[in-house]
Design an enzyme around this catalytic site. Structure first.
Site, mmCIF file in Angstrom:
data_model
loop_
_atom_site.group_PDB
_atom_site.id
_atom_site.type_symbol
_atom_site.label_atom_id
_atom_site.label_comp_id
_atom_site.label_asym_id
_atom_site.label_seq_id
_atom_site.Cartn_x
_atom_site.Cartn_y
_atom_site.Cartn_z
ATOM 1 N N ASP A 1 -3.045 -18.312 0.497
ATOM 2 C CA ASP A 1 -4.047 -18.988 -0.341
ATOM 3 C C ASP A 1 -4.757 -20.091 0.457
ATOM 4 O OD1 ASP A 1 -1.591 -20.291 -0.310
ATOM 5 O OD2 ASP A 1 -1.598 -20.849 -2.433
ATOM 6 N N TYR B 1 0.825 -1.211 0.000
ATOM 7 C CA TYR B 1 0.000 0.000 0.000
ATOM 8 C C TYR B 1 0.856 1.257 0.000
ATOM 9 C CZ TYR B 1 -4.670 -1.935 0.911
ATOM 10 O OH TYR B 1 -5.877 -2.568 0.810
ATOM 11 N N ASP C 1 -6.469 -6.951 4.053
ATOM 12 C CA ASP C 1 -7.581 -6.276 3.380
ATOM 13 C C ASP C 1 -8.495 -7.309 2.726
ATOM 14 O OD1 ASP C 1 -9.071 -4.116 2.212
ATOM 15 O OD2 ASP C 1 -8.074 -4.581 0.319
ATOM 16 N N ASP D 1 -12.495 -8.959 4.140
ATOM 17 C CA ASP D 1 -13.756 -8.904 3.389
ATOM 18 C C ASP D 1 -14.341 -10.311 3.279
ATOM 19 O OD1 ASP D 1 -13.570 -6.132 2.924
ATOM 20 O OD2 ASP D 1 -14.257 -6.334 0.843
ATOM 21 N N LYS E 1 2.983 -15.343 2.534
ATOM 22 C CA LYS E 1 3.196 -16.061 1.263
ATOM 23 C C LYS E 1 4.694 -16.333 1.161
ATOM 24 C CE LYS E 1 1.718 -17.675 -2.718
ATOM 25 N NZ LYS E 1 0.848 -18.869 -2.810
#
Ligand code: IPM
Ligand code: MG
Length: 354
Positions: free
Chosen positions: A219, A141, A243, A247, A186
């Site tokens: 994942d 970001y 983020d 959601d 990751k």
């Protein structure tokens, strides 16, 4: 107590959900004898219209001088054309960075009466109660963004100190819950994730040896979150993964509109916002769910003002309203009539007890 709260309602449904949270804070102040000074300031798209800047200097000053900041939502089609240089989201990112609120807490729990509001099966959801701790002021970001004639790049960078401090917040939280911490990364691909994993291992092993620490690739975490959400307790992850996963996690609670967040730094001052966006398609129609904003106000009472009893009173009033069946359209049971944003806010206030 006496406290000053900056209210930056923003765009779309931001103002209409924030006003309900403000009314709840006023009611709490009146009932418990607290002098809560609530000061509005322009922020986001509306501030671009008024001042050409999503975070005008006066708004930033107000937020810096406040004990806490209550934010609604920002953005909308008017300010999202790709060629625009100034966007509401830049104001939000700058505010988070300027306030130093690097740890974003996003609790997700299922209210039993809403088990049928989620697209997931009720038996998968039973007992879901988890908290994401999302790193909020670093990563992709905030890295350099470059655009050339042939492509573009976004740099993802983390310092050791940035990882350490957010892991400590998550670890302290995990100590107060089930003493389990899940770190999501990751590390099979990204160097920043390998750093993240190493630092997390070291901080937890040396400073929180009682914690059970687990690492998971992002994942796989996305899959397990809907396959076995009950197994999640406290999960810490970097900005972008947090983020996306939050959601996804919101669907476990039934609606994005229900979820609050608290963004915390080193001191008590925090930034509190529902995790939903500005939902321009329903703005001004009284259809928005104010519960995410109201529960954000509860987190504000707890984390920035130290008013645990008052925070709990707001949370139980919200639970009582949901139990009673009064629901905005996003969570209304099929065939029942939905309540408006205003009616939902008023019902929460009516159920506040001491
Ligand atoms: C959130 C939002 C923001 C983010 C946007 C509006 C910049 O999606 O708070 O989750 O990506 O952080
Ligand atoms: Mg988001």
């Amino acid at each position: 107590m006496k406290a000053r709260i900056a209210v930056i309602a923003g765009d779309g449904i931001g103002p209409e959900v924030t006003v309900e949270a403000v009314q709840v804070l006023r009611a709490i102040g009146a009932r418990h004898g607290h002098d809560l000074e609530l000061i509005d300031a322009p922020f986001g798209g509306i501030a671009i219209d008024l001042h050409g800047d999503p975070l005008p200097p006066a708004t930033l000053e107000l937020c810096r001088g406040a004990d806490a900041v209550l934010l609604g939502a920002i953005g909308g089609p008017k300010w999202s054309a790709p060629q625009l240089k100034v966007r509401p989201e830049q104001g939000l990112l700058r505010l988070r960075r300027e306030l130093g609120v690097f740890a974003n807490l996003r609790p997700v729990s299922l209210h039993p009466a809403l088990r049928n509001s989620s697209p997931l099966k009720a038996e998968v959801l039973e007992g879901v109660d988890l908290v994401f701790v999302r790193e909020l002021t670093g990563g992709i970001y905030f890295g350099d963004k470059v655009r050339s004639a042939t492509g573009a790049s976004d740099l993802c960078a983390y310092s050791i100190a940035e990882v350490e401090r957010v892991v400590r917040v998550a670890a302290r939280l995990a100590m107060s819950r089930r003493r389990r911490l899940l770190s999501i990364d990751k590390a099979n691909v990204l160097e920043t994730s390998r750093l993240w994993r190493e630092v997390t291992e070291r901080v937890v092993r040396s400073e929180f040896p009682q914690l059970q620490l687990e690492h998971m690739l992002v994942d796989a975490a996305a899959m397990h979150l809907i396959r076995r959400p009950r197994d999640f307790d406290v999960a810490v992850t970097e900005n972008l993964f947090g983020d996306i996963l939050t959601d996804e996690a919101s669907m476990l609670a039934g609606s994005l509109g229900l979820l609050p967040s608290a963004s915390l730094g080193e001191g008590p001052r925090g930034l509190y916002e529902p995790i939903h966006g500005s939902a321009p398609d329903i703005a001004g129609l009284g259809l928005a769910n104010p519960i995410g904003a109201i529960l954000s106000a509860a987190l504000l009472l707890r984390h920035s003002l130290g008013l645990e009893r008052e925070a709990a009173a707001v949370e139980s009033a919200v639970a009582a309203v949901i139990d009673q069946g009064l629901r905005t359209p996003d969570i209304a049971a099929p065939g029942t009539s939905a309540a408006s944003t205003r009616a939902c806010g008023a019902a929460v206030i009516a159920r506040l007890h001491d």
